[in-house]
Design an enzyme around this catalytic site. Structure first.
Site, short mmCIF file in Angstrom:
data_model
loop_
_atom_site.label_atom_id
_atom_site.label_comp_id
_atom_site.label_asym_id
_atom_site.label_seq_id
_atom_site.Cartn_x
_atom_site.Cartn_y
_atom_site.Cartn_z
N CYS A 61 -76.84 -20.44 31.91
CA CYS A 61 -77.88 -20.08 30.94
C CYS A 61 -79.21 -19.82 31.64
O CYS A 61 -79.61 -20.59 32.53
CB CYS A 61 -78.03 -21.20 29.92
N CYS A 67 -85.21 -25.70 29.40
CA CYS A 67 -84.72 -26.28 28.15
C CYS A 67 -84.10 -27.65 28.42
O CYS A 67 -83.33 -27.81 29.37
CB CYS A 67 -83.68 -25.34 27.53
N CYS A 70 -79.51 -29.03 27.92
CA CYS A 70 -78.44 -29.26 28.90
C CYS A 70 -79.01 -29.89 30.16
O CYS A 70 -80.09 -29.49 30.62
CB CYS A 70 -77.74 -27.96 29.27
N CYS A 146 -77.74 -19.21 23.96
CA CYS A 146 -77.23 -20.54 24.30
C CYS A 146 -75.73 -20.46 24.47
O CYS A 146 -75.00 -20.17 23.50
CB CYS A 146 -77.59 -21.54 23.21
N GLN A 254 -68.16 -33.58 13.04
CA GLN A 254 -67.95 -33.61 14.48
C GLN A 254 -68.50 -32.32 15.07
O GLN A 254 -68.44 -31.26 14.45
CB GLN A 254 -66.46 -33.76 14.80
N GLU A 301 -67.69 -46.14 3.07
CA GLU A 301 -68.83 -45.41 3.64
C GLU A 301 -70.09 -45.83 2.90
O GLU A 301 -70.04 -46.12 1.70
CB GLU A 301 -68.60 -43.89 3.51
N ASP A 349 -65.05 -45.90 12.91
CA ASP A 349 -65.82 -44.82 13.52
C ASP A 349 -67.30 -45.00 13.21
O ASP A 349 -67.88 -44.28 12.40
CB ASP A 349 -65.33 -43.46 13.01
N CYS A 375 -69.35 -42.82 19.56
CA CYS A 375 -70.17 -41.81 20.23
C CYS A 375 -71.12 -42.46 21.24
O CYS A 375 -72.06 -41.81 21.71
CB CYS A 375 -70.94 -40.97 19.22
#
Length: 417
Positions: A61, A67, A70, A146, A254, A301, A349, A375
């Site tokens: 990129c 930026c 990343c 991107c 996700q 939830e 999760d 995560c």
């Protein structure tokens, strides 16, 4: 200027050099780099590469290095994959896990990210900057392309820039959250206060011109999150486990379909023929929907809108087994052992903070089959320690990389006893 040799890449994706003054963290470097850097505090900025690491690879990129989206485009794919595995091993080692099997990561390809959160600032004269902040700075980098984003989002940036440029005053700020649903873009505009009359009048025409599914407004001044639907041309939907689900504004998805498939496939195999399953932190049903064809599922939830969306979608499906739902603040009221004992398996999760209290209750129950998805490798390792100390065995661990070229990583593992 100081000459340094990079020893390894740290947990946040910066190269680490050992110097007489201590460790220095150098963005966009890799072990083996021989560099000339400018040091401020513990941070180093590359001024010259004397000898590049053999693991260096050309960035994909033109914005890379400015930026902050990343941090790892400069490493070759083999090194990148090993480094992702090592992040899991390191997190687990901090909790006393030394003999673990970490599988090869499921890495989402370029051009598959279906979620993006962009910052916007007005420049005046009908112009705006739309993009991501520079690393460790508030300076906003205007993104024109991107390689990570899905093409539908990437190609939309120019139109979004033009539209918001006409709406924002100089230095006025806004955030834009974009989800790519299967029937169009689902957009949330975030700013303090009410949208002005011009924006309200123009947003419908903008959505029509660019075939946007839905545009909502989020007033960041409000203490309680509320998404005002400004324009909904069709209700955004996605597919979980081959079944269509309509998603509410602000729904968690996700980040890539590829990553979702890897997590779901692992979860389904681990659950096996368990008859009754409880899905804890179910969201709008990513894993619940994948299970309800063959299992009786109880989805729990904390967000009412997500549960409503799950129930509404389930009512339109055929050939499902028993589905029950519950709205519950799982941080204040985790499911207790006597509640968990009704189920043959647990799918857990949680968000980045993990679910330590819930893990403690699972450990005290009779449940013997748990799939934990996370995560955050650090909180995963903490919660895994609770389960293993209670007699669970931790099986193979699958890293799932939905945030290509960043230090973020998801993980899924199967626990049995």
């Amino acid at each position: 200027m100081t000459r340094v040799k990079i020893d390894h890449i740290g947990a946040r994706g910066d190269g680490v050099a050992e110097t007489p003054m201590g460790q220095v963290f150098v963005p966009f470097s890799i072990d083996g780099d021989d560099l000339e850097v400018k040091i401020q505090g513990k941070q180093g900025r590359i001024k010259h590469i004397h000898t590049p690491s053999p693991h260096r690879s050309p960035a994909k990129c033109s914005h890379f290095g400015k930026c902050g989206g990343c941090t790892l485009q400069h490493v070759d794919p083999a090194y990148y994959s090993r480094w992702k595995q090592d992040q899991i091993r390191t997190a687990l080692s901090h909790r006393g896990f030394d003999d673990v099997t970490v599988l090869s990561p499921a890495i989402s390809p370029e051009g598959t990210r279906r979620r993006a959160r962009l910052n916007v600032i007005g420049k005046g004269q009908g112009q705006a900057i739309v993009g991501f902040s520079e690393k460790a700075s508030h300076n906003l980098i205007d993104i024109t392309a991107c390689p990570v984003m899905a093409p539908e989002i990437e190609n939309f940036l120019a139109s979004l820039r033009t539209f918001l440029g006409a709406q924002l005053k100089p230095r006025q700020k806004m955030a834009v959250q974009i989800n790519l649903a299967e029937n169009g873009l689902d957009i949330i505009l975030e700013s303090a206060g009410e949208p002005d009359l011009d924006l309200r009048m123009d947003v419908a025409a903008f959505a029509e011109t660019h075939d946007v599914a839905r545009i909502c407004w989020l007033d960041t001044k409000l203490k309680k999150t509320f998404h005002e639907i400004m324009c909904e041309r069709r209700k955004p939907c996605v597919t979980f486990g081959g079944r269509q689900v309509f998603i509410p504004p602000g729904a968690f998805l996700q980040a890539t379909k590829h990553g979702e498939a890897a997590l779901t496939g692992f979860m389904q195999k681990a659950i096996g023929d368990a008859d009754k399953v409880v899905d804890i932190f179910a969201g709008c049903g990513t894993f619940t929907i994948a299970l309800i064809g063959d299992h009786a599922v109880h989805a729990v939830e904390g967000n009412q809108d997500m549960i409503d969306s799950l129930k509404s979608s389930a009512h339109q499906m055929g050939k499902i087994r028993n589905l029950t739902t519950e709205v519950r603040d799982l941080f204040l009221r985790p499911l207790l052992p006597h509640e968990l004992n009704k189920y043959d398996a647990v799918v857990l999760d949680p968000p980045r903070a993990g679910a330590r209290d819930q893990a403690v209750e699972i450990a005290g129950s009779d449940v013997s089959n748990v799939v934990m998805i996370s995560c955050n490798p650090a909180t995963f390792a903490r919660d895994a320690r609770v389960l293993v100390d209670a007699g669970f065995n931790m099986g193979d661990i699958l890293p799932v990389d939905q945030f290509l070229y960043t230090s973020h990583l998801e993980v899924v593992a199967h626990f049995t006893r």
